[in-house]
Scaffold this motif. Structure first.
Motif, mmCIF file in Angstrom:
data_model
loop_
_atom_site.group_PDB
_atom_site.id
_atom_site.type_symbol
_atom_site.label_atom_id
_atom_site.label_comp_id
_atom_site.label_asym_id
_atom_site.label_seq_id
_atom_site.Cartn_x
_atom_site.Cartn_y
_atom_site.Cartn_z
ATOM 1 N N THR A 117 4.368 -5.922 5.910
ATOM 2 C CA THR A 117 3.978 -7.336 5.836
ATOM 3 C C THR A 117 2.574 -7.544 6.374
ATOM 4 N N GLN A 118 2.255 -6.879 7.479
ATOM 5 C CA GLN A 118 0.928 -7.013 8.069
ATOM 6 C C GLN A 118 -0.148 -6.466 7.140
ATOM 7 N N VAL A 141 -5.041 -10.264 2.035
ATOM 8 C CA VAL A 141 -5.409 -11.583 1.521
ATOM 9 C C VAL A 141 -6.189 -12.419 2.531
ATOM 10 N N LEU A 142 -6.124 -12.032 3.806
ATOM 11 C CA LEU A 142 -6.819 -12.828 4.818
ATOM 12 C C LEU A 142 -8.231 -12.346 5.076
ATOM 13 N N ASN A 196 7.481 -15.366 -2.580
ATOM 14 C CA ASN A 196 8.436 -15.722 -1.530
ATOM 15 C C ASN A 196 8.046 -15.103 -0.191
ATOM 16 N N LEU A 197 7.530 -13.871 -0.227
ATOM 17 C CA LEU A 197 7.110 -13.229 1.015
ATOM 18 C C LEU A 197 5.958 -13.982 1.661
ATOM 19 N N PHE A 198 4.938 -14.330 0.880
ATOM 20 C CA PHE A 198 3.784 -15.032 1.448
ATOM 21 C C PHE A 198 4.119 -16.484 1.792
ATOM 22 N N LEU A 199 5.100 -17.078 1.113
ATOM 23 C CA LEU A 199 5.566 -18.396 1.542
ATOM 24 C C LEU A 199 6.145 -18.328 2.945
ATOM 25 N N LEU A 209 -1.255 2.586 3.024
ATOM 26 C CA LEU A 209 -0.043 2.149 2.336
ATOM 27 C C LEU A 209 1.003 3.256 2.327
ATOM 28 N N PHE A 210 0.580 4.506 2.057
ATOM 29 C CA PHE A 210 1.535 5.609 2.017
ATOM 30 C C PHE A 210 2.129 5.879 3.391
#
Length: 751
Positions: A270-271, A277-278, A307-310, A720-721
């Protein structure tokens, strides 16, 4: 760690259904069952043998479910509905195709002996003299949720136990679907027997007619003793003589069985997404997801990301990144957001989640008016039917020109009301929608400045009108605006109104005329509508950050505290009823997130009331630590429970309270851990594409916007990996822990 099973269901259409009515047609509808629980009833499509439903559902299932079935029936107003056929899909079939099932499936005949349900509680043990086993004991304890075969709404069940050629039968329990026998039967063991399996059959006893089959369990004893609940199944499968003769259903099904870890396990993923995006330092991760998502999975991935970013409060920042990526790849303004890209699908999902309440307030009055008036509206001379338009005074039939002129007037009236509602909606549009549309408007304006002055407006209307308002007008039921599909006349009116709105959204009064010349009489209204829509968009995107709080107060993202309301019948158990009076009283019940109240007033109606109530009550109790593990589905009267005939009023119950099916509604808050798990599963599935050095992602370097500079692609992929490997290791550890727990439980049962 929790197990989550989610089933996506889309009932698309049917074809070649048999004729059931004297009119030479049928009025088909579908009932969807999970195992034996009816959870969904579609709308009835009148007078057709090739119905189109197009209804979509997301269902949260207990991991122990076995089958999803679709029963097609013909609705009759004066008699019992006719059964047409059914389609059954096992859990194993769904699990074998993780990409989902999509296609036509033939309906099969419904055999009453195959329509079994319920479970039976058995205790089996091997007895002997010393160390030599000589006898098999089967103790039949109880059963639950048996099929109702008698007219009184119950059954008279008894059990037939067979082993090694010998048969024993239990006593009959009258009028109960939750019988308790507590009887034991013993059989001589014979190692030389060809078939050493134990067969337990449940039957409904009838005095006059033949006994009805209720289900069967065949079990091979593998330990010294075993105890548990066993699901009743049908008898031997029978050959279907009507294969293909009952028509077919087109279905889309996709099952997701996921093991959801604690929230802390998903924090690194999530981070990483939030950073992308930030800070724009790792925005290549979003581009990477975009490039490795196939067309078949793009809608699902977009919905999960939204839904995750909401849940993180950063959905507008996520959409802004997608807008910039899409604009950077687009050179021709006429093709902007016209494809089914990740940006288009994400914005579409965002509108359905954040804008559904806004849509209901906007379209509700005009949709209800069209349904109630049922006016004949037709502007195409090739489709005018004089008999449908009725007569004028003195029974004079309308001419074609009069019918078209009348239709133009009705359509202009509906369009005027809708455009006025759209203009007024700028004052209550949710802040999230306003902010997202303002970002889109400004990005397009910077990318395509004058003289393409219309592009910034069309970018907004391509989502708001073409992908949100117009589809809702054409299919109100699919957007929860109405409980039923419109009839043919109303559907035509809705279609003409939706096409007119699309013409206004395209902001070109001449483009639609060659394709649809019937719209020419509406050109003045379309021209005026374009001006009104531009004014609305200008007001929508002109709000300032200081107004955010006020907009949020006018209409929040969620639908408020109300979850469900409607009529229920409450049973009066304290006082004895007078003769010839009903023991039930009708009350209007309201269930919110904090209270359950009832009154005698009426204010609401809904379709599939029982299924929606059960689903809503299960959601309300899902996080209640004090929820009982079992309950009595009957009532306590005449000094006993009506369901299982137990006389002890404090008896804990004969049916389970957990493990029920829950329908996902549009107003349900998203499950953030489940969304993160879906995204992890998707990224894990495309890891080979992420590793490929010649992937499409690597070809996008030269068109990357300057603001995306920062860590390179290799850094983003490496990070990511690392996150994916850690999550994969956490899943393996959780599965091993679950395996050890189940193994210990099995050993305890054997002891």
């Amino acid at each position: 760690m929790t197990k989550r099973s989610t089933l996506f269901i889309r009932i698309v259409e049917g074809k070649n259904l048999p004729i059931k009515d004297i009119s030479g047609s049928s009025d088909p509808y579908c009932i969807v069952r999970i195992d034996n629980e009816a959870i969904i009833r579609t709308a009835t499509i009148w007078k057709t043998l090739s119905p189109f439903w197009g209804e979509e559902y997301n269902v949260h299932l207990p991991p122990s479910f076995h089958t999803v079935s679709f029963h097609v029936l013909d609705e009759d107003s004066l008699s019992r509905d006719d059964v047409i056929g059914k389609v059954s899909v096992s859990k194993d079939s769904l699990t074998a195709k993780p990409q989902g099932l999509d296609g036509w499936v033939n309906l099969t005949e419904i055999d009453p002996d195959d329509e079994v349900q319920g479970e039976i509680h058995l205790h089996m043990s091997v007895l002997g003299d010393g160390d030599v086993p000589t006898r098999l004991r089967c103790q039949v304890l109880e059963a639950r949720d048996l099929a109702r075969k008698d007219r009184n709404g119950a059954s008279d069940p008894f059990v037939r136990v067979q082993y090694n050629g010998k048969t024993h039968e239990s006593t009959v329990v009258k009028k109960s679907c939750y019988p308790r026998w507590n009887e034991s039967f013993e059989f001589e063991l014979d190692d030389a027997a060809a078939d050493s399996s134990l067969s337990v059959e449940v039957w409904d006893w009838d005095l006059v007619s033949r006994n009805d089959f209720l289900g069967k369990v065949t079990h091979q004893l593998l330990a010294q003793q075993e105890e548990g609940w066993f699901r009743l199944g049908p008898d031997k499968p029978k050959h279907n003589h009507h294969e293909g003769a009952l028509g077919a259903l087109r279905l889309q099904l996709r099952l997701r069985d996921e093991t959801v870890l604690p929230p802390s396990c998903y924090q690194p993923l999530t981070q990483l997404l939030r950073q992308s995006v930030l800070s724009h330092l790792n925005v290549n991760l979003i581009l990477l997801i975009d490039e490795t998502t196939t067309a078949e999975s793009r809608q699902e991935v977009a919905t999960n990301l939204v839904n995750l970013f909401l849940g993180q409060g950063q959905v507008t920042e996520f959409l802004d990144v997608l807008f910039k990526l899409e604009l950077d790849k687009t050179s021709e303004p006429n093709t902007l957001f016209r494809s089914n890209s990740l940006a288009s699908k994400s914005m579409e999902s965002f509108l359905k989640v954040a804008g559904m309440q806004y849509l209901h307030k906007l379209l509700g009055p005009v949709i209800n008016r069209i349904y109630e008036e049922k006016r004949y509206v037709e502007l195409d001379p090739n489709k005018v039917e004089l008999r449908e338009a009725g007569c004028t005074g003195l029974h004079r039939v309308h001419t074609e020109a009069e019918i078209i002129q009348q239709g133009v007037g009705h359509l202009q009236s509906y369009l005027s009301e809708l455009l006025h509602a759209i203009q007024q909606s700028a004052s209550y549009c949710p802040a999230l929608l306003c902010h997202a549309f303002r970002q889109l408007y400004e990005r397009v304006e910077n990318r395509f400045p004058e003289p393409e002055y219309r592009v910034k407006f069309i970018a907004v209307t391509s989502f708001l009108c073409l992908r949100f308002i117009s589809p809702a007008i054409m299919s109100p039921k699919l957007f929860h605006l109405r409980d039923k599909h419109a009839d043919a006349r109303t559907s035509r009116t809705l279609l003409l109104l939706a096409k007119t709105v699309q013409s206004i959204a395209n902001m070109d009064t001449l483009a639609c005329c060659p394709k649809e010349p019937w719209i020419v009489p509406l050109q003045p209204a379309v021209q005026q509508g374009i001006a009104q829509l531009k004014d609305f968009i200008s007001r929508l995107v002109s709000y300032t950050e200081a107004e955010d709080l006020g907009l949020q107060a006018r209409m929040s993202l969620q639908c408020g505290s109300l979850e469900k309301e409607g009529f229920l019948f409450l049973h009066r158990t304290k006082d004895k009823c007078l003769p010839m009076t009903s023991p039930f009283k009708k009350f209007f019940v309201t269930l919110s997130r904090s209270t359950l109240s009832y009154s005698r007033t009426q204010n609401s109606k809904s379709m599939n009331e029982l299924n929606h109530w059960l689903s809503t009550l299960r959601k309300a109790c899902s996080r209640n630590a004090d929820t009982l593990s079992c309950y009595h589905p009957g009532v306590y009267k005449a000094d006993r429970w009506s369901c299982c005939h137990q006389k002890d009023r404090t008896d804990p119950g004969c049916d389970r309270t957990n493990g029920g099916v829950m329908l996902q509604e549009w107003y349900d808050p998203p499950d953030h851990e489940l969304q993160a798990q879906f995204i992890f599963r998707h990224l894990l599935g495309v890891r080979n594409e992420l590793r490929a050095p010649q992937s499409k992602f690597s070809q996008q370097k030269e068109i990357r916007p300057p603001s995306f500079s920062g860590r390179g692609e290799s850094d983003a992929v490496a990070e990511l990996f690392t996150v994916l490997q850690e999550l994969h290791a956490a899943h393996r550890a959780a599965e091993e822990e679950e395996h050890v727990r189940n193994k210990n439980f099995f050993l305890e049962v054997q002891m």
